[in-house]
Scaffold this motif. Structure first.
Motif, PDB file in Angstrom:
ATOM      1  N   SER A   4       0.815  -1.207   0.000  1.00  0.00           N
ATOM      2  CA  SER A   4       0.000   0.000   0.000  1.00  0.00           C
ATOM      3  C   SER A   4       0.860   1.275   0.000  1.00  0.00           C
ATOM      4  O   SER A   4       0.333   2.377  -0.107  1.00  0.00           O
ATOM      5  CB  SER A   4      -0.944   0.018   1.210  1.00  0.00           C
ATOM      6  OG  SER A   4      -0.185   0.131   2.404  1.00  0.00           O
ATOM      7  N   LYS A   6       3.046   4.298  -1.172  1.00  0.00           N
ATOM      8  CA  LYS A   6       2.985   5.065  -2.415  1.00  0.00           C
ATOM      9  C   LYS A   6       4.185   5.990  -2.560  1.00  0.00           C
ATOM     10  O   LYS A   6       4.074   7.057  -3.139  1.00  0.00           O
ATOM     11  CB  LYS A   6       1.695   5.868  -2.465  1.00  0.00           C
ATOM     12  CG  LYS A   6       0.471   5.001  -2.549  1.00  0.00           C
ATOM     13  CD  LYS A   6      -0.777   5.814  -2.730  1.00  0.00           C
ATOM     14  CE  LYS A   6      -1.964   4.901  -2.882  1.00  0.00           C
ATOM     15  NZ  LYS A   6      -3.193   5.617  -3.157  1.00  0.00           N
ATOM     16  N   GLU A  58       7.544  14.325 -11.244  1.00  0.00           N
ATOM     17  CA  GLU A  58       6.103  14.567 -11.216  1.00  0.00           C
ATOM     18  C   GLU A  58       5.312  13.495 -10.477  1.00  0.00           C
ATOM     19  O   GLU A  58       5.427  12.316 -10.768  1.00  0.00           O
ATOM     20  CB  GLU A  58       5.591  14.652 -12.662  1.00  0.00           C
ATOM     21  CG  GLU A  58       5.869  13.355 -13.411  1.00  0.00           C
ATOM     22  CD  GLU A  58       5.662  13.433 -14.906  1.00  0.00           C
ATOM     23  OE1 GLU A  58       4.554  13.103 -15.353  1.00  0.00           O
ATOM     24  OE2 GLU A  58       6.624  13.824 -15.581  1.00  0.00           O
ATOM     25  N   ASP A  59       4.547  13.908  -9.509  1.00  0.00           N
ATOM     26  CA  ASP A  59       3.599  13.043  -8.798  1.00  0.00           C
ATOM     27  C   ASP A  59       4.210  11.827  -8.103  1.00  0.00           C
ATOM     28  O   ASP A  59       3.489  10.894  -7.768  1.00  0.00           O
ATOM     29  CB  ASP A  59       2.497  12.553  -9.748  1.00  0.00           C
ATOM     30  CG  ASP A  59       1.708  13.702 -10.336  1.00  0.00           C
ATOM     31  OD1 ASP A  59       1.531  14.714  -9.626  1.00  0.00           O
ATOM     32  OD2 ASP A  59       1.280  13.596 -11.496  1.00  0.00           O
ATOM     33  N   VAL A  60       5.528  11.799  -7.892  1.00  0.00           N
ATOM     34  CA  VAL A  60       6.149  10.676  -7.195  1.00  0.00           C
ATOM     35  C   VAL A  60       6.844  11.206  -5.947  1.00  0.00           C
ATOM     36  O   VAL A  60       7.692  12.084  -6.028  1.00  0.00           O
ATOM     37  CB  VAL A  60       7.170   9.935  -8.083  1.00  0.00           C
ATOM     38  CG1 VAL A  60       7.819   8.791  -7.312  1.00  0.00           C
ATOM     39  CG2 VAL A  60       6.510   9.419  -9.356  1.00  0.00           C
ATOM     40  N   GLU A  61       6.467  10.667  -4.807  1.00  0.00           N
ATOM     41  CA  GLU A  61       7.130  11.041  -3.564  1.00  0.00           C
ATOM     42  C   GLU A  61       8.395  10.205  -3.422  1.00  0.00           C
ATOM     43  O   GLU A  61       8.369   8.985  -3.557  1.00  0.00           O
ATOM     44  CB  GLU A  61       6.213  10.786  -2.365  1.00  0.00           C
ATOM     45  CG  GLU A  61       6.868  11.139  -1.044  1.00  0.00           C
ATOM     46  CD  GLU A  61       6.039  10.757   0.164  1.00  0.00           C
ATOM     47  OE1 GLU A  61       6.547  10.959   1.284  1.00  0.00           O
ATOM     48  OE2 GLU A  61       4.907  10.258   0.007  1.00  0.00           O
ATOM     49  N   SER A  97       1.232   0.590 -10.373  1.00  0.00           N
ATOM     50  CA  SER A  97      -0.199   0.807 -10.194  1.00  0.00           C
ATOM     51  C   SER A  97      -0.659   1.876 -11.175  1.00  0.00           C
ATOM     52  O   SER A  97       0.145   2.396 -11.955  1.00  0.00           O
ATOM     53  CB  SER A  97      -0.475   1.269  -8.753  1.00  0.00           C
ATOM     54  OG  SER A  97       0.123   2.538  -8.538  1.00  0.00           O
ATOM     55  N   HIS A  98      -1.938   2.228 -11.099  1.00  0.00           N
ATOM     56  CA  HIS A  98      -2.442   3.279 -11.983  1.00  0.00           C
ATOM     57  C   HIS A  98      -1.767   4.624 -11.690  1.00  0.00           C
ATOM     58  O   HIS A  98      -1.564   5.428 -12.581  1.00  0.00           O
ATOM     59  CB  HIS A  98      -3.972   3.397 -11.873  1.00  0.00           C
ATOM     60  CG  HIS A  98      -4.429   3.925 -10.551  1.00  0.00           C
ATOM     61  ND1 HIS A  98      -4.505   3.127  -9.428  1.00  0.00           N
ATOM     62  CD2 HIS A  98      -4.812   5.168 -10.166  1.00  0.00           C
ATOM     63  CE1 HIS A  98      -4.914   3.862  -8.405  1.00  0.00           C
ATOM     64  NE2 HIS A  98      -5.115   5.101  -8.816  1.00  0.00           N
ATOM     65  N   TRP A  99      -1.386   4.865 -10.433  1.00  0.00           N
ATOM     66  CA  TRP A  99      -0.718   6.131 -10.105  1.00  0.00           C
ATOM     67  C   TRP A  99       0.778   6.071 -10.371  1.00  0.00           C
ATOM     68  O   TRP A  99       1.439   7.103 -10.467  1.00  0.00           O
ATOM     69  CB  TRP A  99      -1.000   6.558  -8.665  1.00  0.00           C
ATOM     70  CG  TRP A  99      -0.251   5.765  -7.628  1.00  0.00           C
ATOM     71  CD1 TRP A  99      -0.675   4.631  -7.008  1.00  0.00           C
ATOM     72  CD2 TRP A  99       1.055   6.026  -7.120  1.00  0.00           C
ATOM     73  NE1 TRP A  99       0.295   4.166  -6.149  1.00  0.00           N
ATOM     74  CE2 TRP A  99       1.369   5.010  -6.200  1.00  0.00           C
ATOM     75  CE3 TRP A  99       1.998   7.020  -7.342  1.00  0.00           C
ATOM     76  CZ2 TRP A  99       2.575   4.947  -5.521  1.00  0.00           C
ATOM     77  CZ3 TRP A  99       3.206   6.954  -6.657  1.00  0.00           C
ATOM     78  CH2 TRP A  99       3.473   5.929  -5.762  1.00  0.00           C
ATOM     79  N   LEU A 100       1.331   4.860 -10.510  1.00  0.00           N
ATOM     80  CA  LEU A 100       2.757   4.699 -10.781  1.00  0.00           C
ATOM     81  C   LEU A 100       2.964   3.639 -11.863  1.00  0.00           C
ATOM     82  O   LEU A 100       3.306   2.498 -11.583  1.00  0.00           O
ATOM     83  CB  LEU A 100       3.513   4.304  -9.506  1.00  0.00           C
ATOM     84  CG  LEU A 100       5.034   4.231  -9.635  1.00  0.00           C
ATOM     85  CD1 LEU A 100       5.627   5.603  -9.958  1.00  0.00           C
ATOM     86  CD2 LEU A 100       5.652   3.682  -8.367  1.00  0.00           C
TER      87      LEU A 100
END
Length: 142
Positions: A4, A6, A58-61, A97-100
């Protein structure tokens, strides 16, 4: 790594003790210790905290960590740091995943590795590597 999660974690150190769980083949280091008589903690020569501060994708922590979890990853990292005299890195990545998607994870890893190589080059320049030691730079990986 927890499925889980992210974030991509850059691990700074490996720990020698505290391995209680067995791997999928039933292996657990004797006494829960990677290397009997070894230092309690091994640090990477690369400042993962500095790399983390410089990486922005972008969008990756991308997060800094000092605890790889006392399982297969930490065990392998500790031994890699020991035998590599601190010249090792561990990057914990979350599942695709869809976000990564794979393309974004690949881009993130390229940026991180490039920064690690830059940091490693700065470290080697400052600390005059021992004669006979292989020195790496970003050009070696192109």
């Amino acid at each position: 790594m927890d499925s889980s999660t992210k974030a991509v974690f850059l691990e700074q150190c490996g720990k020698n003790r505290g391995y209680r769980d067995t791997d999928v083949r039933g292996f657990r280091p004797d006494g829960g210790v990677c290397l009997p008589g070894g230092p309690e903690v091994m640090l990477s020569v690369v400042s993962m905290k500095d790399v983390c501060r410089r990486v922005a994708v972008e969008d990756v922590e991308v997060a800094f960590s000092r605890d790889a979890g006392r399982y297969i990853c930490d065990y392998t990292y500790y031994l890699s740091l020991h035998f590599g005299c601190g010249h090792a890195a561990l990057i914990h990545v979350p599942p695709l995943s869809h976000w990564l998607p794979a393309s974004l994870l690949g881009k993130t890893l390229r940026v991180i590795i490039r920064e690690m190589l830059e940091e490693s080059g700065e470290v080697q320049t400052r600390s005059a590597a021992a004669p006979g030691k292989q020195q790496w730079d970003a050009a070696s990986f192109r």
